[in-house]
Motif scaffolding. Structure first.
Motif, PDB file in Angstrom:
ATOM      1  N   LEU A   6      43.663  35.230  40.734  1.00 52.05           N
ATOM      2  CA  LEU A   6      43.468  36.359  40.074  1.00 52.05           C
ATOM      3  C   LEU A   6      42.219  36.418  39.174  1.00 52.05           C
ATOM      4  O   LEU A   6      41.643  37.678  39.211  1.00 52.05           O
ATOM      5  CB  LEU A   6      44.882  36.649  39.118  1.00 52.05           C
ATOM      6  N   LEU A   7      41.642  35.599  38.746  1.00 48.83           N
ATOM      7  CA  LEU A   7      40.624  35.498  37.874  1.00 48.83           C
ATOM      8  C   LEU A   7      39.407  35.826  38.775  1.00 48.83           C
ATOM      9  O   LEU A   7      38.478  36.405  38.457  1.00 48.83           O
ATOM     10  CB  LEU A   7      40.136  33.938  37.244  1.00 48.83           C
ATOM     11  N   VAL A   8      39.396  35.573  40.190  1.00 52.78           N
ATOM     12  CA  VAL A   8      38.253  35.477  40.855  1.00 52.78           C
ATOM     13  C   VAL A   8      37.810  37.144  40.922  1.00 52.78           C
ATOM     14  O   VAL A   8      36.833  37.547  40.600  1.00 52.78           O
ATOM     15  CB  VAL A   8      38.252  34.983  42.153  1.00 52.78           C
ATOM     16  N   PRO A   9      38.765  38.025  41.396  1.00 49.66           N
ATOM     17  CA  PRO A   9      38.126  39.369  41.581  1.00 49.66           C
ATOM     18  C   PRO A   9      38.477  40.119  40.384  1.00 49.66           C
ATOM     19  O   PRO A   9      37.679  41.159  39.886  1.00 49.66           O
ATOM     20  CB  PRO A   9      39.281  39.972  42.512  1.00 49.66           C
ATOM     21  N   PHE A  10      39.406  39.936  39.341  1.00 50.11           N
ATOM     22  CA  PHE A  10      39.680  40.589  38.246  1.00 50.11           C
ATOM     23  C   PHE A  10      38.534  40.334  36.924  1.00 50.11           C
ATOM     24  O   PHE A  10      38.459  41.214  35.999  1.00 50.11           O
ATOM     25  CB  PHE A  10      41.075  40.570  37.477  1.00 50.11           C
ATOM     26  N   ALA A  11      37.973  39.082  37.033  1.00 52.00           N
ATOM     27  CA  ALA A  11      36.674  39.018  36.179  1.00 52.00           C
ATOM     28  C   ALA A  11      35.687  39.948  36.149  1.00 52.00           C
ATOM     29  O   ALA A  11      35.502  40.642  35.122  1.00 52.00           O
ATOM     30  CB  ALA A  11      36.283  37.590  36.158  1.00 52.00           C
ATOM     31  N   PRO A  12      35.142  40.343  37.469  1.00 56.29           N
ATOM     32  CA  PRO A  12      33.948  41.181  37.725  1.00 56.29           C
ATOM     33  C   PRO A  12      34.758  42.670  37.285  1.00 56.29           C
ATOM     34  O   PRO A  12      34.095  43.448  36.742  1.00 56.29           O
ATOM     35  CB  PRO A  12      33.919  41.192  39.100  1.00 56.29           C
ATOM     36  N   LEU A  13      35.870  42.873  37.435  1.00 56.83           N
ATOM     37  CA  LEU A  13      36.501  44.308  37.266  1.00 56.83           C
ATOM     38  C   LEU A  13      36.584  44.518  35.553  1.00 56.83           C
ATOM     39  O   LEU A  13      36.330  45.476  35.136  1.00 56.83           O
ATOM     40  CB  LEU A  13      38.044  44.325  37.846  1.00 56.83           C
ATOM     41  N   ALA A  14      36.799  43.193  35.008  1.00 59.04           N
ATOM     42  CA  ALA A  14      36.902  43.417  33.426  1.00 59.04           C
ATOM     43  C   ALA A  14      35.551  43.627  32.968  1.00 59.04           C
ATOM     44  O   ALA A  14      35.336  44.399  32.250  1.00 59.04           O
ATOM     45  CB  ALA A  14      37.330  42.111  32.919  1.00 59.04           C
ATOM     46  N   GLY A  15      34.682  43.086  33.501  1.00 62.99           N
ATOM     47  CA  GLY A  15      33.186  43.378  32.961  1.00 62.99           C
ATOM     48  C   GLY A  15      32.602  44.481  33.495  1.00 62.99           C
ATOM     49  O   GLY A  15      32.005  45.261  32.663  1.00 62.99           O
ATOM     50  N   ALA A  16      33.023  45.372  34.597  1.00 58.25           N
ATOM     51  CA  ALA A  16      32.731  46.483  34.891  1.00 58.25           C
ATOM     52  C   ALA A  16      33.311  47.654  33.984  1.00 58.25           C
ATOM     53  O   ALA A  16      32.590  48.441  33.710  1.00 58.25           O
ATOM     54  CB  ALA A  16      33.322  46.713  36.188  1.00 58.25           C
ATOM     55  N   ILE A  17      34.610  47.482  33.451  1.00 56.39           N
ATOM     56  CA  ILE A  17      35.570  48.193  32.596  1.00 56.39           C
ATOM     57  C   ILE A  17      34.720  48.184  31.317  1.00 56.39           C
ATOM     58  O   ILE A  17      34.440  49.286  30.622  1.00 56.39           O
ATOM     59  CB  ILE A  17      36.827  47.860  32.477  1.00 56.39           C
ATOM     60  N   ILE A  18      34.408  46.957  30.644  1.00 54.15           N
ATOM     61  CA  ILE A  18      33.775  47.031  29.419  1.00 54.15           C
ATOM     62  C   ILE A  18      32.201  47.422  29.355  1.00 54.15           C
ATOM     63  O   ILE A  18      31.880  48.426  28.623  1.00 54.15           O
ATOM     64  CB  ILE A  18      33.525  45.490  29.225  1.00 54.15           C
ATOM     65  N   ALA A  19      31.523  47.051  30.448  1.00 57.53           N
ATOM     66  CA  ALA A  19      30.233  47.724  30.462  1.00 57.53           C
ATOM     67  C   ALA A  19      30.189  49.149  30.793  1.00 57.53           C
ATOM     68  O   ALA A  19      29.509  50.103  30.137  1.00 57.53           O
ATOM     69  CB  ALA A  19      29.423  47.013  31.486  1.00 57.53           C
ATOM     70  N   GLY A  20      31.046  49.833  31.574  1.00 60.51           N
ATOM     71  CA  GLY A  20      31.021  51.062  31.841  1.00 60.51           C
ATOM     72  C   GLY A  20      31.528  52.137  30.731  1.00 60.51           C
ATOM     73  O   GLY A  20      31.291  53.252  30.556  1.00 60.51           O
ATOM     74  N   LEU A  21      32.819  51.479  30.007  1.00 63.80           N
ATOM     75  CA  LEU A  21      33.385  52.566  29.084  1.00 63.80           C
ATOM     76  C   LEU A  21      33.086  52.226  27.536  1.00 63.80           C
ATOM     77  O   LEU A  21      32.827  53.103  27.033  1.00 63.80           O
ATOM     78  CB  LEU A  21      34.929  52.313  29.028  1.00 63.80           C
ATOM     79  N   PHE A  22      32.430  51.157  27.421  1.00 60.97           N
ATOM     80  CA  PHE A  22      31.860  50.816  26.005  1.00 60.97           C
ATOM     81  C   PHE A  22      30.367  50.341  25.980  1.00 60.97           C
ATOM     82  O   PHE A  22      29.943  49.609  25.446  1.00 60.97           O
ATOM     83  CB  PHE A  22      32.546  49.535  25.497  1.00 60.97           C
TER      84      PHE A  22
END
Length: 636
Positions: A6-22
């Motif tokens: 789960l960490l493999v795909p969802f770590a980049p997703l977390a980074g995208a959300i943080i950089a995009g929204l915040f």
């Protein structure tokens, strides 16, 4: 290990959300640090999973069920085998290099945080695609990379050319995706499931089943499914005739060119066909279509690269050509060779793009090779890394590109798929053209006289740009050395059919390569580029003039852009104009809206004649009415 999966795909997703929204809150530094750390975590997790799978631990199962309809379940699930983990490592590593490189390339761009959010989201989408164990998740990742690529190609949305390129990529991919979706629908209708393992298990019993697309004309079901799925691959992997979007995608920033063209979006189609190899092995007709389309793409787009002067477009057409090689290998049933070339190509093509981007940065975003020259002494690190990528791309023995290309050419030559002789001529001839246009780019940009603006001389790029070049140059040399295990060995186990041919060691393979036709064609291509673009620089223009219409045809990319613009864009506008004039103006506005108004107006004008206010006129009207009624009743 499931948490690691789960960490493999969802770590980049977390980074995208943080950089995009915040992004505004964390600033530019925060945006690149959080996305790079998340992608680095994904890469480390991929390496750990790779090691675990090599020790024999594979996994296939659901993670989350989000919808059930009867016996059909729509799930998020992972298939972790050797094919998957190879793609995971390649995608996450190239993405990590692109993330680091972006710090230097996009340093002055106002959309800095947004860009890092997009490329991290792109990485998540691609990883979800390659890790899928069912067609629903595959289609989700398929569409997600298409959507994010639209955002990335059109990142500089103030440019009209970028908007056009993004829309072109989006629409052309929708054509392929329509076929892809029809293929998935046929699988669900005939197999009752969308799980890979279940479909592959039932495929053998359905190999002789037919369907009638046109009444009275039966088609093999497996052939129809495979061709429809391949239409999707033609769109994503830019195969003839759906290749027109890829060169225009150069309107996006250079890091995106590397990310889209190296190991991610354009290789999704190659990966998909390889993953569906149990289905394609049941249809020789479908494999023949794949083989011929790949061969045509390889040679035709390589010739176009010879006529381009934009350094990024030269590499873009090189990508199209190399994707043609991979597709031809798939058609020849050499799935392991195709995936191996996908891996080596990811490294040397990302290196070529990022090295070209380094030169573009130094020249203040100049991309025309006619305004370069003499950069070797001013940018030595960029030059030597680009040279490594060029040599690998040309297929010189010892470099990564040689081993994967040689395996493909050999597989196409020995294939039993109809059309293999035509494909063999194309891929062998493409070796000469590839070496010529690759070294033409190198000689025009880095050798010869300086043709750039002397008032702003270039200098070597900062370490944040050059370090990824060095790290990519290493596998561009050494990644091919595992050819014995990956292509000719049992590396993929049950994931892919084993390739034909024998392996007698690296030295024996390179020694045989030194006396083979492809090697001497590559050497001839390099010598041709040296002679035409360093010694006799007047000859290319004279040759172009002598070739006349033929050169013009290739330079204009065989007229496909104009044809599609006239046929599809122009046709759509003509149909829209017809509906507007005939439907909106004539029927709706003219007849229904204005017509009813005119009818009411005419009726009112008639009625108004009887509403004068004179008693004698009312009496006369009543008398006329009585006479009419009397005549009516007398007749009945």
């Amino acid at each position: 290990m499931r948490a690691l999966y789960l960490l493999v795909p969802f770590a980049p997703l977390a980074g995208a959300i943080i950089a995009g929204l915040f992004g505004r809150a964390i600033g530019r530094g925060g945006a690149h640090w959080v996305t790079i750390i998340c992608v680095f975590i994904s890469f480390l997790a991929s390496c750990l999973i790779f090691s675990d799978v090599l020790s024999g631990n594979t996994w296939n199962g659901p993670v989350y069920t989000f919808l059930s309809s009867g016996e059909t379940r729509f799930e998020i699930g992972f298939l972790i085998d050797r094919l998957t983990v190879l793609m995971m490592v390649v995608v996450s590593f190239v993405s990590l290099m692109v993330h680091i490189y972006t710090i230097g390339y996009m340093a002055d761009d106002p959309g800095y945080q947004r860009f890092f959010s997009y490329i991290s989201l792109f990485t998540f989408s691609m990883l979800m695609l390659v890790m899928a164990n069912n067609f629903v998740q595959l289609f989700f990742g398929w569409e997600a990379v298409g959507l994010v690529s639209y955002l990335l190609i059109g990142f500089w949305y103030s440019r009209e050319s970028a908007i056009y390129a993004a829309l072109k990529a989006f629409l052309v991919n929708r054509v392929g995706d329509f076929g892809f979706l029809l293929g998935i629908a046929l699988i669900l209708a005939n197999f009752g499931t969308l799980d890979y393992a279940a479909v592959f298990g039932q495929a053998g019993s359905s190999s002789v089943k037919t369907i009638e697309i046109i009444p009275g004309a039966p088609w093999m079901l497996m052939t129809v499914i495979c061709v429809l799925l391949f239409i999707g691959a033609m769109g994503k992997s830019a195969q003839f005739p759906l290749h027109v979007w890829l060169p225009d995608s150069m309107e996006g920033p250079t890091p995106i060119s590397a990310l889209i063209h190296a190991a991610t979006m354009v290789t999704a189609g190659i990966f998909m066909v390889a993953r569906m190899s149990p289905l394609y092995e049941l249809s020789q007709t479908a494999r023949s279509v794949v083989l011929i389309i790949g061969a045509i793409t390889a040679l035709s787009t390589a010739l176009v690269a010879l006529t381009q002067y934009d350094i990024k477009r030269v590499i873009a057409y090189s990508t199209l050509s190399q994707l043609g090689y991979m597709t031809a290998a798939l058609g020849a049933s050499a799935y392991s060779a195709a995936i191996f070339h996908l891996m080596t190509h990811a490294f040397f093509k990302a290196l070529l793009f990022l090295a070209a981007g380094s030169a573009i940065i130094a020249l203040h975003h100049e991309q025309d090779m006619r305004r370069m020259g003499g950069l070797k002494s001013r940018m030595p690190l960029t030059y030597w890394t680009l040279l490594i990528g060029a040599v690998s791309s040309a297929g010189i023995p010892g470099f990564a590109g040689f081993f994967s290309k040689d395996a493909i050419i050999e597989a196409v030559r020995d294939s039993g798929t109809p059309g293999h002789l035509f494909a063999y001529v194309c891929v062998v001839g493409c070796v000469f053209v590839t070496a010529t246009y690759t070294f033409r780019m190198l000689f025009m940009a880095f050798h010869g006289k300086e043709r750039f603006d002397a008032a702003h001389p270039p200098h070597e790029s900062p370490a944040v740009v050059t370090i990824p070049l060095v790290l990519l140059a290493i596998p561009s040399v050494g990644a091919g050395w595992v050819v014995g295990d990956v292509v000719y060995g049992d590396f993929f186990r049950q994931a892919l059919p084993r390739a034909q041919g024998e392996f007698h060691g690296l030295l024996a393979l390179m020694a045989r390569g030194l006396v083979s036709l492809p090697f001497w064609l590559a050497v001839a291509g390099i010598a041709t580029a040296w002679y035409l673009y360093l010694k006799r620089t007047d000859l290319p223009k004279r040759i172009a003039m002598q070739l006349g219409p033929l050169y013009a045809l290739v330079q204009r990319k065989y007229g496909f852009d104009e044809l599609y613009a006239w046929l599809f864009a122009g046709g759509a506008r003509a149909i829209g104009s017809g509906f507007w004039r005939g439907g909106d103006l004539t029927l709706i506005d003219g007849l229904m809206v204005n017509g009813s108004a005119r009818l009411v107006g005419w009726s009112s004008s008639v009625v108004r004649l009887f509403q004068t206010g004179y008693v004698y006129q009312y009496a006369f009207t009543m008398l006329i009415g009585v006479v009419v009624l009397a005549l009516f009743f007398l007749r009945t």
